[in-house]
Design a protein around this motif. Sequence first.
Motif, PDB file in Angstrom:
ATOM      1  N   PHE A   1       0.778  -1.310   0.119  1.00  0.00           N
ATOM      2  CA  PHE A   1      -0.156  -0.082  -0.082  1.00  0.00           C
ATOM      3  C   PHE A   1       0.959   1.292   0.011  1.00  0.00           C
ATOM      4  CE2 PHE A   1      -3.573  -2.640   0.557  1.00  0.00           C
ATOM      5  CZ  PHE A   1      -3.193  -3.596   1.531  1.00  0.00           C
ATOM      6  N   ALA A   2       1.993   1.240  -0.321  1.00  0.00           N
ATOM      7  CA  ALA A   2       2.967   2.211  -0.427  1.00  0.00           C
ATOM      8  C   ALA A   2       4.006   2.558  -1.875  1.00  0.00           C
ATOM      9  CB  ALA A   2       3.879   2.075   0.409  1.00  0.00           C
ATOM     10  N   GLY A   3       4.045   3.807  -2.183  1.00  0.00           N
ATOM     11  CA  GLY A   3       4.830   3.933  -3.521  1.00  0.00           C
ATOM     12  C   GLY A   3       5.931   4.452  -2.973  1.00  0.00           C
ATOM     13  N   GLY A   4       6.562   5.170  -4.009  1.00  0.00           N
ATOM     14  CA  GLY A   4       7.930   5.902  -3.767  1.00  0.00           C
ATOM     15  C   GLY A   4       7.778   7.091  -4.575  1.00  0.00           C
ATOM     16  N   VAL A   5       8.752   8.184  -4.189  1.00  0.00           N
ATOM     17  CA  VAL A   5       8.694   9.283  -4.939  1.00  0.00           C
ATOM     18  C   VAL A   5      10.160   9.505  -5.097  1.00  0.00           C
ATOM     19  CG1 VAL A   5       8.567  11.860  -5.141  1.00  0.00           C
ATOM     20  CG2 VAL A   5       6.933  10.353  -3.775  1.00  0.00           C
ATOM     21  N   LYS A   6      10.573   9.768  -6.553  1.00  0.00           N
ATOM     22  CA  LYS A   6      12.037   9.935  -6.619  1.00  0.00           C
ATOM     23  C   LYS A   6      12.287  10.932  -7.703  1.00  0.00           C
ATOM     24  CE  LYS A   6      12.606   6.456 -10.468  1.00  0.00           C
ATOM     25  NZ  LYS A   6      13.309   5.281 -10.866  1.00  0.00           N
ATOM     26  N   GLY A   7      13.355  11.545  -8.029  1.00  0.00           N
ATOM     27  CA  GLY A   7      13.635  12.485  -9.147  1.00  0.00           C
ATOM     28  C   GLY A   7      15.128  12.807  -9.222  1.00  0.00           C
ATOM     29  N   LYS A   8      15.458  14.156  -9.995  1.00  0.00           N
ATOM     30  CA  LYS A   8      16.906  14.505  -9.795  1.00  0.00           C
ATOM     31  C   LYS A   8      16.813  15.980 -10.086  1.00  0.00           C
ATOM     32  CE  LYS A   8      20.872  12.792 -12.555  1.00  0.00           C
ATOM     33  NZ  LYS A   8      21.367  12.000 -13.339  1.00  0.00           N
TER      34      LYS A   8
END
Length: 198
Positions: free
Chosen positions: A23-30
């Motif tokens: 029930f969880a996701g993730g956040v990523k970026g640059k």
Amino acid sequence: MRISTTGVVVFLLAFGGRPEAAFAGGVKGKLQCPGMRDNRDAVVYLEGVPGQFPPAKQPAEIDQLKMVFTPHVLPVVVGTTVKFQNSDPVQHNVFTPSKAGNKFNLGTWPKGESKAYTFDKLGEVRLLCNVHPEMEAWVIVTPNPYFAKTGPDGSYSIANVPAGKYTLKVWHEKLKFAQQEIEVSASGEVVASPSAAR
Ligand SMILES: [Cu+2]
């Protein structure tokens, strides 16, 4: 209805032991930090995540070593205690002019000793040493543990974020970044790379 043994085994393999992962996701970026030496030390954090987030029981630590605060930027959940260590053969002081740090002055102490402070207000706390005016560091006090610090290449990753709609914010000591509304689904990853305003 009959449930096959194979089905149960597959279900347990997929979800056994870590039901929250389903029930969880993730956040990523640059992120790009224009005009800076590199893209490190921006703090990306989420606002609006419901719930109570107790700080870690173990204190975080900032060292004073070779006349430098290490790390230079430390994000912590509100309520976290930070231990300030002096590892140099000279005396160091730790104080802050910041409201979020209640303008504390912890005093001056020699090598091998430490003092602690519990950060009880949200916001940025600028750390200085009144013995060495060139020494500076930042504690960024966040509402929850869903934060990350960028590496030299600007990349960050926040894992196990509960599904929901949040505001993604970025703190940087010199730059201002646009904030961004994001929606994290029960699984999968949101990519968010807000840009710096010049
Ligand atoms: Cu110092």
